[in-house]
Structure formats: C-alpha cells, structure tokens
Design a protein around this motif. Structure first.
Motif, short mmCIF file in Angstrom:
data_model
loop_
_atom_site.label_atom_id
_atom_site.label_comp_id
_atom_site.label_asym_id
_atom_site.label_seq_id
_atom_site.Cartn_x
_atom_site.Cartn_y
_atom_site.Cartn_z
N GLU A 24 17.67 -5.23 -82.62
CA GLU A 24 17.23 -4.32 -81.56
C GLU A 24 18.42 -3.85 -80.72
OE1 GLU A 24 14.16 -6.31 -79.37
OE2 GLU A 24 12.72 -6.18 -81.02
N ALA A 25 19.39 -4.72 -80.53
CA ALA A 25 20.57 -4.34 -79.75
C ALA A 25 21.30 -3.16 -80.38
CB ALA A 25 21.52 -5.54 -79.64
N ASP A 82 8.13 18.83 -85.59
CA ASP A 82 8.45 18.08 -86.81
C ASP A 82 7.42 18.43 -87.87
OD1 ASP A 82 10.25 15.22 -87.26
OD2 ASP A 82 8.72 15.71 -88.75
N ARG A 83 7.85 18.42 -89.13
CA ARG A 83 6.91 18.69 -90.22
C ARG A 83 6.00 17.51 -90.49
NH1 ARG A 83 10.25 20.89 -95.22
NH2 ARG A 83 11.54 19.09 -94.67
N LEU A 84 6.46 16.27 -90.17
CA LEU A 84 5.61 15.10 -90.31
C LEU A 84 4.66 14.98 -89.12
CD1 LEU A 84 8.05 12.33 -91.57
CD2 LEU A 84 6.31 13.51 -92.89
N ASN A 85 3.56 14.32 -89.34
CA ASN A 85 2.61 14.09 -88.26
C ASN A 85 3.13 12.96 -87.37
OD1 ASN A 85 0.47 13.56 -86.55
ND2 ASN A 85 -1.08 13.64 -88.14
N ARG A 86 3.62 13.32 -86.20
CA ARG A 86 4.14 12.33 -85.24
C ARG A 86 3.20 12.15 -84.05
NH1 ARG A 86 8.45 9.83 -87.90
NH2 ARG A 86 9.93 11.37 -88.72
N THR A 87 1.92 12.48 -84.23
CA THR A 87 0.97 12.47 -83.12
C THR A 87 0.88 11.11 -82.45
OG1 THR A 87 -0.34 14.17 -84.26
CG2 THR A 87 -1.42 12.98 -82.48
N ASP A 88 0.89 10.04 -83.24
CA ASP A 88 0.72 8.71 -82.66
C ASP A 88 1.97 8.22 -81.94
OD1 ASP A 88 -1.83 8.62 -83.66
OD2 ASP A 88 -1.28 7.52 -85.47
N THR A 89 3.15 8.64 -82.42
CA THR A 89 4.40 8.10 -81.90
C THR A 89 5.01 8.95 -80.80
OG1 THR A 89 4.81 7.25 -84.12
CG2 THR A 89 6.65 7.18 -82.58
N ALA A 90 4.90 10.27 -80.91
CA ALA A 90 5.61 11.17 -80.01
C ALA A 90 5.32 10.90 -78.52
CB ALA A 90 5.30 12.62 -80.37
N PRO A 91 4.07 10.67 -78.11
CA PRO A 91 3.84 10.42 -76.68
C PRO A 91 4.56 9.19 -76.14
CG PRO A 91 1.79 11.00 -77.78
CD PRO A 91 2.81 10.76 -78.86
N ARG A 92 4.79 8.20 -77.00
CA ARG A 92 5.48 6.98 -76.55
C ARG A 92 6.94 7.26 -76.22
NH1 ARG A 92 3.81 1.99 -80.41
NH2 ARG A 92 4.81 0.87 -78.69
N PHE A 93 7.46 8.38 -76.72
CA PHE A 93 8.85 8.75 -76.45
C PHE A 93 8.94 9.95 -75.51
CE2 PHE A 93 9.14 6.11 -80.16
CZ PHE A 93 10.31 5.42 -79.97
N GLY A 94 7.87 10.22 -74.78
CA GLY A 94 7.93 11.22 -73.73
C GLY A 94 7.67 12.64 -74.16
N VAL A 95 7.21 12.86 -75.38
CA VAL A 95 6.93 14.22 -75.84
C VAL A 95 5.65 14.71 -75.18
CG1 VAL A 95 6.44 15.67 -77.84
CG2 VAL A 95 8.12 13.82 -78.02
N ASP A 96 5.75 15.80 -74.43
CA ASP A 96 4.59 16.38 -73.74
C ASP A 96 3.74 17.23 -74.68
OD1 ASP A 96 5.14 15.61 -70.83
OD2 ASP A 96 7.01 16.59 -71.38
N ASP A 113 9.72 -1.50 -79.71
CA ASP A 113 8.65 -1.82 -80.66
C ASP A 113 8.28 -0.62 -81.51
OD1 ASP A 113 8.51 -4.44 -79.81
OD2 ASP A 113 6.89 -4.07 -78.38
N ALA A 114 8.32 0.56 -80.90
CA ALA A 114 7.97 1.78 -81.63
C ALA A 114 9.14 2.32 -82.43
CB ALA A 114 7.47 2.84 -80.65
N TYR A 115 10.35 1.96 -82.04
CA TYR A 115 11.54 2.60 -82.61
C TYR A 115 12.03 1.89 -83.87
CZ TYR A 115 15.97 5.07 -82.80
OH TYR A 115 17.02 5.84 -83.21
N VAL A 116 12.22 0.57 -83.82
CA VAL A 116 12.70 -0.17 -84.99
C VAL A 116 11.48 -0.50 -85.84
CG1 VAL A 116 13.94 -2.18 -85.83
CG2 VAL A 116 14.65 -1.09 -83.69
N GLN A 126 7.31 5.95 -89.44
CA GLN A 126 8.62 5.35 -89.70
C GLN A 126 9.68 5.99 -88.81
OE1 GLN A 126 10.23 4.90 -93.83
NE2 GLN A 126 11.86 6.23 -93.06
N LEU A 127 10.49 5.15 -88.17
CA LEU A 127 11.63 5.65 -87.42
C LEU A 127 12.88 4.93 -87.89
CD1 LEU A 127 10.15 6.22 -83.83
CD2 LEU A 127 10.79 7.94 -85.53
N LYS A 128 13.40 3.99 -87.11
CA LYS A 128 14.70 3.39 -87.44
C LYS A 128 14.58 2.30 -88.48
CE LYS A 128 19.05 3.82 -86.22
NZ LYS A 128 19.71 5.13 -86.40
N VAL A 129 15.47 2.39 -89.48
CA VAL A 129 15.58 1.37 -90.53
C VAL A 129 16.83 0.54 -90.25
CG1 VAL A 129 15.73 0.91 -92.99
CG2 VAL A 129 14.42 2.89 -92.17
N VAL A 130 16.65 -0.77 -90.12
CA VAL A 130 17.72 -1.69 -89.77
C VAL A 130 17.86 -2.73 -90.87
CG1 VAL A 130 18.47 -3.45 -88.09
CG2 VAL A 130 17.37 -1.35 -87.29
#
Length: 326
Positions: free
Chosen positions: A128-129, A180-194, A293-296, A319-323
C-alpha cells in the motif's frame, strides 16, 4: 550475493525467470543506493515496453534505442530496503519508496538515485505504501494546474492514475468529470468523480455543448496520439490541457486550428522535486486511507509477474492498481 533472481522479457508480453549477476556495492555512483525490492507496482508507462515497443530516448529507464529491456524491466514504482548507499540521506536498513529510475525493479535488487526516494514512514505495508509514487506524480501535476477550486475538470481515462487525479482534484475543490470506456460507476464516486461518462473520449468530446466544456482536461489515457486531439476538442475556450505520462511517439499531431481559436494552454512534463511530493503523498494517504482499499485491487507475489502484467494489460471494471510483492 553473487547472483539474484529477476524477471526478463524474452518476447513481447512474455517474461522468463532468470538468474543474473547481482549489482555490486562497488558499482554505486555518488548519490545512488542499492535496494532490496519489497514491492513494485505496474504503471501505464511500463506497458509499451512489456508489449514489445522500443523505448524512446529520454524516457524512463536507461535503454538505448532499439535495445531489448534488461533483467528486471519494466517496473519503476518501488518500495525497498536500502542495502548500501552513497547518498547522504540514506543508511543501510532504511525502507524507502519512490522511483527505480532504470525501470528494473522486477528483481531481488536494483540500483537507483537517492534523490528519487524518501524514507517509508512505516504507517502502511509495502503493497500500500507504494501508492505514494503514482500519487506524488498526480499531486505534482495538479499543482502545475494552478487553482482548480470551483473549476470544471475532465479526466480522460479512469485507470489507476486517472482515479488518483480525480481524487486530488476533488480534494482541491474541482468539479470532476470522469470519462472511460469501461464501466467505472461503482468505483468513480469513491475517488471524487462528480459525473461519470462511459464513452470513448472522441464521442464524448463531440457531444459537448458550449456550457458542458471543461476548463481543464487531463489526458490520463496515454499511449496513443489521438486522445490528445480529444482533449483539445473537448476543452473550453481559454482552457488548459494537461497531457500526463511518458509519450510513446516522437511527434504528436495537434488540431492546431482548434487549439489556436480556443486560446488554449498545453502542459506536460516529468515529475520533479520528487522527495517533496513523495512526502506529500505519504501524508495524503494518511489523511485519506479509504482510497487504498479501492485502489490496490490486485496483489500477487513477485514470482507471478507474468500474471500481474497480463492483468494490467487487460483492464476490467473494478480493477485498478496491480502490485507485486517480494
């Protein structure tokens, strides 16, 4: 250690596990540190090399034009323990986060410049760091946009870096539109997308009326020349287009008539002042822990690097960050 494990590209999109000579402490130049890698994360700028593209001179890493990537490539987002140091700010045993400038962090050990690292503050596990590195890039870019409070800002591409841009912009008072071409409906609001728009950016840009056009457009898709045209076409008169990321082509076509008539400003560039913005990013993650939690979304062992890159190369909703972790 005389040799070490590393992943090496042996064909486009194909890794092999290899044993190679370990970096020598005696090889450290002034200002450099030797790291034992603990975690790495996949960035969009890693994808062209993974897929077989030739890196342009001046990009990340130290790969001459036409030369195949070496062991450990391509990965530059890194958390590691200092094994040896010729930088006055780091002693052996310190855990750090930042850039592996040779883009060779898919390995047990790598050498990088101390001026592109900061000590890990210890508040998060390495997987996470590591988010502090891309977040530092987003913070630095948003700083260069000036005061965004109350302004309508569009982020083209809601992948890992686009989501970080959205969150930073929102915390600074912007009204954020995400495309975005992908459906980001569930994730976008958690990152401040209005406002989330599921569409190709050219169709979205063509649909805009005069009152819908953003004052700032962040092109966070990258790796294709056409999306810069979309950003210019979408921007409001007098607006700013921020092209983020490492370009893959020497020349990008610009719709000059629209750019001229709209009196636009275009900004781009690498992240500078890295220790400062890495520290800001660590504090940001401390202040906004919920985004982790939403990013990684994908965590794999370093030895599963093939699967990790295959996932990153085929993004999916959710899917967002792959670590990868050592």
């Amino acid at each position: 250690m005389t040799d070490m494990w590393a992943a090496q590209l042996v064909a486009p999109s194909t890794f092999a596990h290899v044993r190679v000579p370990a970096p020598l402490v005696a090889a450290l130049a002034p200002g450099e540190v030797l790291l034992r890698v603990r975690a790495g994360a996949i960035c969009g700028s890693d994808m062209p090399l993974f897929k077989g593209a030739v890196q342009l001179r001046g990009g990340l890493g130290n790969h001459p034009d036409g030369a195949p990537p070496g062991p450990g490539c391509p990965m530059h987002e890194v958390v590691g323990d200092v094994v040896a140091s010729r930088h006055p700010g780091f002693e052996p045993g310190v855990t750090v986060v930042g850039w592996a400038l040779a883009q060779d962090a898919i390995a047990e050990l790598c050498i990088t410049e101390g001026d592109s690292l900061v000590p890990h503050d210890g508040r998060l596990p390495p997987a996470e760091a590591i988010v502090a590195q891309p977040l530092a890039c987003a913070i630095y870019a948003v700083e260069r946009m000036g005061d965004v409070c109350g302004r309508r800002v569009a982020v083209l591409g809601l992948g890992p870096i686009g989501m970080l841009f959205s969150h930073v912009l929102k915390t600074r008072g912007a009204h954020v539109v995400g495309v975005d071409r992908l459906n980001r409906t569930d994730t976008a609001p958690r990152f401040g997308v209005d406002e989330f728009v599921q569409a190709a950016c050219d169709r979205w840009a063509a649909s805009l009326g005069p009152d819908d056009r953003p004052e700032i457009v962040v092109e966070a898709i990258g790796h294709q020349v056409g999306t810069l045209t979309c950003a210019i076409e979408a921007a409001a008169v007098g607006g700013l287009v921020y092209y983020f990321g490492v370009p893959d082509d020497l020349v990008y076509p610009v719709p000059m008539h629209a750019f001229f008539r709209k009196d636009l400003t275009l900004k781009a560039g690498t992240t500078k002042d890295r220790p400062r913005v890495l520290r800001l990013a660590q504090e940001y993650l401390h202040d906004h822990p919920a985004i982790l939690d939403a990013y990684v979304t994908d965590r794999l062992p370093m030895t599963s690097v093939q699967e990790a890159y295959d996932r990153a190369a085929t993004p999916r909703a959710g899917q967002l960050k792959v670590v990868v972790e050592a």
